[in-house]
Design a protein around this motif. Structure first.
Motif, PDB file in Angstrom:
ATOM      1  N   GLU A 113       1.498  -1.111  -0.275  1.00  0.00           N
ATOM      2  CA  GLU A 113       0.032   0.454  -0.441  1.00  0.00           C
ATOM      3  C   GLU A 113       0.562   1.758  -0.206  1.00  0.00           C
ATOM      4  OE1 GLU A 113      -4.141  -1.121   2.067  1.00  0.00           O
ATOM      5  OE2 GLU A 113      -2.443  -0.697   3.574  1.00  0.00           O
ATOM      6  N   HIS A 121       4.015   1.912  -1.120  1.00  0.00           N
ATOM      7  CA  HIS A 121       4.452   2.382  -1.786  1.00  0.00           C
ATOM      8  C   HIS A 121       3.899   1.655  -3.387  1.00  0.00           C
ATOM      9  CE1 HIS A 121       8.720   2.724  -0.226  1.00  0.00           C
ATOM     10  NE2 HIS A 121       7.818   0.940   1.057  1.00  0.00           N
ATOM     11  N   GLU A 122       2.287   2.401  -3.085  1.00  0.00           N
ATOM     12  CA  GLU A 122       1.482   1.944  -4.185  1.00  0.00           C
ATOM     13  C   GLU A 122       2.072   0.617  -5.130  1.00  0.00           C
ATOM     14  OE1 GLU A 122       1.459   5.939  -5.494  1.00  0.00           O
ATOM     15  OE2 GLU A 122       0.093   5.855  -4.625  1.00  0.00           O
TER      16      GLU A 122
END
Lengths: 818, 98
Positions: free
Chosen positions: A588, A590-591
């Motif tokens: 989440e 670091h997408e």
């Protein structure tokens, strides 16, 4: 005036030779004499006409208009009686004489009819109901007669006799085949193959076969009523077909003063012996002691003759043909070529027989080349065998591949039948045409073509096909690539020699290997050398980062868009809620564009930019899973005995222990392992580089050399042991033996069969060579030198180690899934 | 001609990518000390060439292992050729352009 070319014989040989001459622009005044009253037809197809699968009109090759269109004077139904070699004139039976400048004799052959009492009737030719099987007229008469009768006997169990017998079945109910020799097709098959064929013919076609049957008399007063054999048996019949072989039509040539033995003797240019202007071609010719009764040699002879006669290639020579025979009988597949029995002590002879299915296969190999092959009942591999036989191709190490398709889709494809635009390499999209044109541009080594086109450089499954296409395109002029035996292309040494040199010179870095052994550095050899040196020197290896592939420089697997995938270690595929929570948080934060479960029971974070790798590792704070290197990857396990009600061994505990000990060990190729808790094999241990299977009684089976990727292979059972400790030791010892002896990028599925499982067992399990202690020590050192590469995140190993190399714009955008 | 960075930024035998006037240029430092500059993007499938392995003659794209001549940019494996740029090292600085 144009030179006058006279051709005696209007069969397949005569007409084909004239076609070849015309195709070369030969400028002759051509006259042809044919004994039969037709244009030219395909005699081979007479069997099909008899069998009713081909119409008469379908077998004509050149109708009469072809002769007119090409300005050829054709005299059908005209037999030539004599040649005057000195006056250069031929005399026909009808009294005409025709002068020539060049003469081609293509009189072919005729049915050999043994002198059996009763076969002829004085003044009438053959006895009524007796037929030879040679010409269109023979075939027509035979069909007409057979239709009104019940029982036929075919004398002769060769190719033609079998085809005749099968064909006759379409016209009458009972066919008996009588063969004088001990087994069918004795000119092409050995006794076992002949016997298999006999059984098939009887069971499948319902033709009664009598071998060792010498026909002594044809019975019947007005018409045939039976045949009598030497042992006194009488076979009642009303049709007799004689297919006892052929004899060259060479009497006229002999009477005219040409040298004739079994046929008209010709030299390598198809010229009759001692004659400047007379040639012979086809079944009437005898070349280097051989006469041929098949069509393939005829095509070769016709080309040479035409090359020579037209002057297109005055140096053309015919060197004989390596003939292969195929039986054209529906439901009975037979192909044979070359020797039928080994002749020398060191000839290899391979035989496979499954009589119940009518299958018999035999190969004879001399000095690594195929010199004989027989296939009865299953001719799937015959296209390759014919090529190998004809061109003397190198044979696969695994001899069984010559007889069977052992997995891998490349086996059955016939190179010559592939279309030019057919995709051969499905990884890199290389067509057959691209490979052929590379060969034609002068590149004649398999590896050279692979380098130029990238064919076979993906998963590698198509390599054998690429090799065959190169061999085919080069027409037997493939150059041996000396580099094929090198460990890496840039250093001219096989692996053992290379390792020895590295030790002798104490070479601890890739650049020093090039400087000392190779001369010039080679980009494509660096990775293999780095792996080897690391294995050999462990902690003493001098690491040069440029020798590493990008994956090994940044400890992650490069993806198509230049980003990387991050796979944290998850030993044995066992995880915890805390670990999952952390991975989720990192993803989440670091997408991460994609989170994916891998086939090795781990979690893959995909789409990480290079510059973010150290940060991602720090946030994960987990060891590397090595999902990028030519190294020990993962140990897949099943639930095992803790929870599974079938489990007989603690597979998860053993899997975790194995991964713990051998994590990150580099090798010549990937090493994927599995431990499964019972033979149900949920962890797929049978198809791993090394797979361990728990069996009842507290024992473990160890399989090696399995694969389930582009290549599929069940591993070989190395041994069965009584404890997990023994599995640990033998795993390390096998992997070390593989590391030291496999070629670069040679996976265990190729390595194990190359060395042989028995030999590997001797070394690894039985310690027959006394190597075990050294292997164990070397592996211990490698294990001790292990260091988690993801710990190197704070201090880059080189300037800009994690700097992006990504271009700003043009990259393909990988779609992000919601 | 312009300075794009210190030579020490590129370890021997490796490459790094630079942006020059919006163009992506891969600069390689060969093990003999010389430098080469080519277009940074593989014309085949967009691979980052600076991540490729090199020797004194060629660079090999990390994605599909296509190869190009470092000096001329000519493809060695049937792909389109690469643009090459004049480059040299002066006083430990990489200078790109004429």
């Amino acid at each position: 005036m144009r030179p006058r070319l006279v051709v005696i014989g209007n069969g397949m040989a005569g007409a084909r030779t004239v076609e070849e001459i015309l195709a070369r622009g030969g400028d002759f005044d051509i006259t042809m004499f044919g004994d039969e009253p037709y244009g030219n037809y395909n005699r081979i197809m007479l069997s099909n006409v008899l069998a009713g699968v081909e119409d008469e009109s379908g077998i004509f090759l050149n109708d009469l208009s072809w002769y007119a269109d090409n300005g050829i004077t054709l005299h059908t139904g005209t037999r030539i009686d004599r040649i005057d070699r000195f006056a250069k004139v031929v005399y026909a039976a009808d009294g005409t004489e025709t002068p020539y400048d060049k003469l081609i004799i293509a009189t072919g052959s005729r049915a050999f009819v043994p002198p059996i009492p009763g076969i002829h009737r004085p003044g009438r030719g053959y006895h009524q109901g007796v037929f030879a099987f040679r010409t269109l007229d023979d075939t027509r008469a035979m069909i007409r007669y057979a239709r009104e009768h019940q029982r036929a006997v075919v004398i002769g169990g060769g190719l033609l006799g079998l085809e005749a017998a099968r064909g006759l079945q379409n016209h009458l109910p009972h066919v008996t085949l009588i063969h004088a020799a001990g087994h069918l097709m004795n000119a092409q098959l050995n006794a076992d193959a002949g016997e298999t064929l006999r059984a098939t013919i009887e069971a499948r076609l319902g033709i009664e076969v009598i071998v060792n049957g010498r026909t002594t008399e044809i019975l019947g007063k007005n018409a045939v009523s039976g045949v009598k054999l030497a042992d006194g048996r009488v076979i009642p019949c009303d049709v007799v077909v004689v297919a006892a072989g052929i004899r060259a039509n060479a009497e006229m040539a002999a009477a005219s003063g040409l040298v004739v033995e079994r046929g008209i003797v010709v030299d390598d240019r198809m010229r009759a012996q001692d004659e400047d202007d007379i040639y012979a071609v086809g079944e009437c010719a005898q070349h280097r002691g051989e006469t041929y009764g098949l069509v393939a040699p005829l095509w070769d002879q016709a080309k040479v003759l035409a090359d020579h006669l037209t002057g297109v290639n005055p140096l053309a020579e015919y060197h004989g043909s390596r003939v292969a025979t195929k039986l054209k009988v529906a439901g009975v597949d037979v192909a044979a070529m070359g020797l039928t029995e080994p002749e020398r002590d060191d000839d290899e002879s391979l035989t496979f027989a499954e009589p119940k299915k009518g299958i018999y296969k035999n190969l004879i190999i001399r000095d690594g080349r195929l010199v004989g092959a027989t296939m009865v009942g299953d001719v799937k591999k015959v296209a390759f065998l014919m090529q190998a036989f004809d061109r003397g191709l190198a044979l696969p190490e695994e001899r069984a591949e010559l007889m069977f398709d052992l997995g891998g889709p490349a086996g059955e494809v016939k190179v010559e039948e592939l279309a030019d635009d057919e995709q051969v390499c499905n990884c890199n999209g290389v067509s057959k045409g691209a490979i052929c044109s590379t060969v034609q541009s002068g590149c004649r080594t398999v590896s050279g073509v692979m380098d130029k086109t990238r064919a076979g450089k993906g998963c590698g499954t198509c390599k054998p096909l690429v090799q065959r296409i190169v061999e085919w395109a080069a027409g037997g002029e493939v150059e041996e690539d000396p580099a094929a035996s090198y460990y890496v292309p840039g250093i001219p040494m096989p692996k053992p020699e290379l390792m020895n040199a590295i030790r002798v010179h104490s070479l601890r870095s890739v650049s020093s290997v090039f400087a000392t052994l190779g001369g010039e550095e080679d980009a494509k050899s660096k990775m293999g050398l780095a792996s080897l040196l690391k294995m050999m020197w462990g902690a003493d290896y001098v690491d040069e980062r440029d020798a590493r592939f990008i994956n090994d420089r940044v400890h992650a697997n490069i993806q198509r868009d230049g980003t990387f995938s991050v796979v944290p270690q998850m030993k044995g595929g066992v995880t915890t809620p805390a670990q999952l929570r952390r991975i989720a948080e990192v993803a989440e934060k670091h997408e991460v564009p994609m989170v994916k479960l891998t086939g090795g029971q781990r979690i893959d974070l995909l789409g990480i930019p290079k510059e973010k790798l150290p940060e991602v590792w720090a946030d994960l704070d987990m060891p590397s899973g090595y999902a990028y290197g030519k190294s020990f990857r993962t140990v897949k396990t099943c639930v095992g005995s803790d929870f599974c009600r079938f489990g007989v061994g603690d597979s998860t505990a053993l899997g975790i222990a194995l991964e713990e000990r051998y994590q990150g060990i580099e090798g010549p190729g990937k090493m994927k392992l599995a431990v499964t808790g019972c033979p149900r094999n949920c962890a797929e241990a049978y198809v791993k580089d090394l797979g361990v299977v728990a069996i009842d009684g507290g024992k473990w089976e160890i399989y090696v050399g399995g694969a389930a990727g582009a290549h599929i292979r069940k591993g070989d059972l190395l041994t069965t042991v009584g404890s997990a400790d023994e599995v640990m030791v033998l795993t390390g010892r096998f992997l070390q033996y593989y590391r030291e002896n496999a070629n670069w990028l040679e996976r265990t599925y190729a390595f194990v069969p190359r060395i042989g499982i028995e030999r590997i067992r001797e070394i690894v399990v039985d310690d027959a060579d006394g190597l075990a202690a050294a292997l164990d020590t070397a592996m211990d050192a490698s294990v001790a030198a292990y260091r988690d590469p993801w710990k190197d995140r704070d201090e880059p190993a080189t300037p800009g180690q994690f700097r992006t190399s990504l271009p700003l714009t043009v990259l393909p955008q990988v779609p992000v899934r919601a | 001609m312009r300075a794009i960075g210190p030579a020490a930024e590129i370890p021997p035998g490796e490459g790094r990518t630079y942006t020059v006037d919006g163009e992506m240029v891969a600069v390689f430092r060969l093990r003999d000390g010389s430098v080469r500059a080519l277009q940074a993007v593989c014309p085949h499938k967009g691979g980052p060439l600076a991540d490729g392995q090199i020797d004194l003659k060629q660079v090999v794209c990390p994605l599909h292992l296509n190869a190009w001549d470092l000096r001329t940019g000519c493809s060695l494996s049937g792909q389109p050729d690469l643009a090459v740029y004049p480059v040299r090292i002066d006083d430990d600085t990489i200078l790109l352009g004429d």
